[in-house]
Each structure stands twice: as C-alpha cells, then as structure tokens.
Design an enzyme around this catalytic site. Structure first.
Site, short mmCIF file in Angstrom:
data_model
loop_
_atom_site.label_atom_id
_atom_site.label_comp_id
_atom_site.label_asym_id
_atom_site.label_seq_id
_atom_site.Cartn_x
_atom_site.Cartn_y
_atom_site.Cartn_z
N ASP A 1 -118.66 69.82 60.50
CA ASP A 1 -118.82 68.74 61.47
C ASP A 1 -120.08 67.93 61.14
O ASP A 1 -121.07 67.96 61.88
CB ASP A 1 -118.87 69.30 62.88
CG ASP A 1 -117.54 69.93 63.28
OD1 ASP A 1 -116.50 69.44 62.81
OD2 ASP A 1 -117.55 70.91 64.06
N LYS B 1 -113.10 73.32 56.87
CA LYS B 1 -112.35 72.32 57.62
C LYS B 1 -113.05 70.97 57.52
O LYS B 1 -114.22 70.85 57.86
CB LYS B 1 -112.21 72.72 59.09
CG LYS B 1 -111.41 71.70 59.93
CD LYS B 1 -111.24 72.17 61.36
CE LYS B 1 -112.46 71.91 62.22
NZ LYS B 1 -112.63 70.46 62.54
N ASP C 1 -108.20 68.46 58.69
CA ASP C 1 -107.96 68.43 60.14
C ASP C 1 -107.98 66.98 60.64
O ASP C 1 -108.94 66.54 61.26
CB ASP C 1 -109.04 69.27 60.83
CG ASP C 1 -108.92 69.25 62.34
OD1 ASP C 1 -107.81 69.06 62.85
OD2 ASP C 1 -109.97 69.43 63.01
N LEU C 2 -106.90 66.25 60.35
CA LEU C 2 -106.83 64.84 60.73
C LEU C 2 -105.84 64.58 61.86
O LEU C 2 -105.71 63.46 62.33
CB LEU C 2 -106.49 63.98 59.51
CG LEU C 2 -107.50 64.08 58.35
CD1 LEU C 2 -107.09 63.18 57.19
CD2 LEU C 2 -108.91 63.76 58.81
N LYS C 3 -105.13 65.62 62.28
CA LYS C 3 -104.27 65.55 63.48
C LYS C 3 -103.38 64.31 63.49
O LYS C 3 -103.41 63.50 64.42
CB LYS C 3 -105.12 65.60 64.75
CG LYS C 3 -105.99 66.84 64.89
CD LYS C 3 -106.75 66.81 66.21
CE LYS C 3 -107.62 68.04 66.37
NZ LYS C 3 -108.81 68.01 65.49
N PHE C 4 -102.56 64.16 62.47
CA PHE C 4 -101.70 62.98 62.36
C PHE C 4 -100.76 62.88 63.57
O PHE C 4 -100.13 63.87 63.98
CB PHE C 4 -100.87 63.04 61.08
CG PHE C 4 -101.69 63.05 59.83
CD1 PHE C 4 -102.73 62.13 59.63
CD2 PHE C 4 -101.45 63.98 58.82
CE1 PHE C 4 -103.48 62.14 58.46
CE2 PHE C 4 -102.20 64.00 57.66
CZ PHE C 4 -103.22 63.07 57.48
N ASP D 1 -98.24 59.71 64.84
CA ASP D 1 -97.79 58.33 64.67
C ASP D 1 -96.27 58.35 64.57
O ASP D 1 -95.64 59.39 64.80
CB ASP D 1 -98.44 57.73 63.41
CG ASP D 1 -98.71 56.23 63.53
OD1 ASP D 1 -97.76 55.51 63.91
OD2 ASP D 1 -99.83 55.80 63.23
N THR E 1 -108.59 72.15 72.64
CA THR E 1 -109.29 73.18 73.42
C THR E 1 -110.31 72.59 74.38
O THR E 1 -110.89 73.30 75.19
CB THR E 1 -110.00 74.19 72.49
OG1 THR E 1 -110.80 73.48 71.55
CG2 THR E 1 -108.98 75.03 71.75
N GLY F 1 -117.72 76.63 63.84
CA GLY F 1 -118.64 75.56 63.47
C GLY F 1 -120.09 75.97 63.61
O GLY F 1 -120.67 76.59 62.71
N ARG F 2 -120.68 75.65 64.76
CA ARG F 2 -122.12 75.82 64.97
C ARG F 2 -122.62 77.22 64.68
O ARG F 2 -123.74 77.40 64.21
CB ARG F 2 -122.47 75.44 66.42
CG ARG F 2 -122.17 73.99 66.78
CD ARG F 2 -122.39 73.78 68.29
NE ARG F 2 -122.12 72.42 68.71
CZ ARG F 2 -120.95 71.98 69.14
NH1 ARG F 2 -119.91 72.82 69.18
NH2 ARG F 2 -120.77 70.74 69.53
#
Length: 233
Positions: free
Chosen positions: A11, A33, A60-63, A65, A118, A208-209
C-alpha cells in the site's frame, strides 16, 4: 512446492517505496499484492520488476465493468504474468463468466472475486439498498462465484469457516482485514487475527501494516509463517 500463505499488501504510492520494502523480503515467505494506488502510480513496469525479484503478484484491481471490458482487462493481467487477479462479484454472472473465459486455458493465473469489501457493515449495505446481513450477501456472492467456475473469493476471515464448509477445500479464500491481537482496526470493520484466519479456513492472508510498518519486515514474515505452519502440519 513452495506456496506462501502470506500476501503482503504493498500500500504505497511510489515504486521506490514499494521496492524499498520488497528488497527486505523473501519470495519464499510471501507473495505481494499490488493495488489500485500503486498500480496507478507505477504501472505494469513495477509488476514486472517485482516478478523478476521472484515474487508472485496478486493484481488487486477489482475489475467491475461491462463483461467485454472486464474480460479484456483479465486477459491483459494474465498476459502480464499475474499470479492472481480479481473482479467484483457484484458485476454479475455474465461479467464473471466473461472474465473466466478470458484467461487462457493452462494459464497459472488464479481468478477470484470480491464479495463485500471488509470496510462495509450493515449501515453501508442499507445505504446502497442491499438486503440482508453481510454474511448472507457474502454467501450468495460466493455461491455465484463458484457457480461461474472462478477459483475463489476475497472475503473476511470471519466468514471463511462457513464458506470453507459450504464450498469445499479447493475453493480459494483470500482474507484481508488481518490484524494482530489487540491491534487497531484502522479503516476495516470485519477483521481477525492471522491465527484465527487460518483456523477459519483462509487459503491466503493479505497483511499490510503488520509487516510493512514493522521494524524488521522479514523477521515479522518469518514469525507469522512459523505460527501458520504450526497449525497446518
């Protein structure tokens, strides 16, 4: 076969920051990711650099459309060499099947769908007109994803146990919202600890963190892997 269960969320908003972290990590211990922020800032060139370092990449682009557009995006992601790519299950059956068909047979790219973010809770669902409890909607979308022959879903680890029981051992469950015991929830609401996520049936943990902000990211990765391995042997 090496199959790291940890996916480190990069991130960051620059390639330099991302590479500064990945230079401290080991591809035998984790995957990476690359999300919207970093991909927009650094593009496919960074993905290629990370793969040259030996890392598997979850794009992780969450398409979400029209089916043809999503299909072309998934095909491009597979051609780039992404280990995993995701779409939004809320795009519906036609979009999901178009995405599935767009990834060439024999490709190693996994295709998964996002159920609910989430960060969303009951109030958020009411705002957009979705009826039912979050877990009910997640189950409905996960069943649809499985029916369209995708490899799995992104879900909260709190929902993983039920989905594992419902959809079997081969269905991939990728769980973000992972925090240490007593840690801050930050901007996510449906969260759990790494050990609980594995117990619940998660296939892969997006972290992540906990790793990216650790004083020694590699050591943190090693510790988490040791805990995970203790539950799976």
């Amino acid at each position: 076969m090496n199959d790291p269960r940890i996916i480190v969320a990069l991130d960051f908003n620059s390639a330099a920051d991302a590479l500064s972290l990945t230079n401290k990590l080991n591809p035998r211990l984790c995957r990476l990711k690359v999300g919207k922020e970093l991909f927009t800032a650094a593009g496919p060139q960074l993905v290629e650099k990370l793969m040259l370092q030996g890392f598997d990449i979850f794009l992780d682009l969450k398409f979400h459309d029209i089916p043809n557009t999503v299909a072309n995006a998934c095909k491009a992601a597979s051609s780039l060499g992404a280990w995993m790519v995701n779409v939004h299950a809320l795009g519906g059956r036609k979009m999901l099947m178009a995405a599935r068909d767009a990834i060439p047979q024999g490709s190693s790219t996994k295709l998964i769908a996002v159920t609910l973010l989430t960060s969303m809770d009951q109030d958020d669902l009411a705002d957009i007109g979705l009826q039912g409890q979050p877990e009910q909607i997640v189950e409905r979308l996960a069943r649809l994803t499985d029916d369209c022959a995708l490899d799995g879903v992104v879900c909260s680890a709190l929902e993983a146990a039920h989905l594992r029981q419902l959809l079997g051992d081969n269905f991939c469950l990728v769980t973000p919202g992972i925090r240490p015991s007593g840690g801050q929830a930050d901007d996510q609401k449906r969260i759990t600890t790494p050990l609980q996520a594995i117990r619940n049936g998660s296939s892969y943990l997006v972290i992540g963190r906990l790793i990216t902000q650790a004083n020694e990211p590699l050591l943190m990765c090693q510790q988490l892997n040791a805990e995970i391995t203790s539950l799976t042997i």
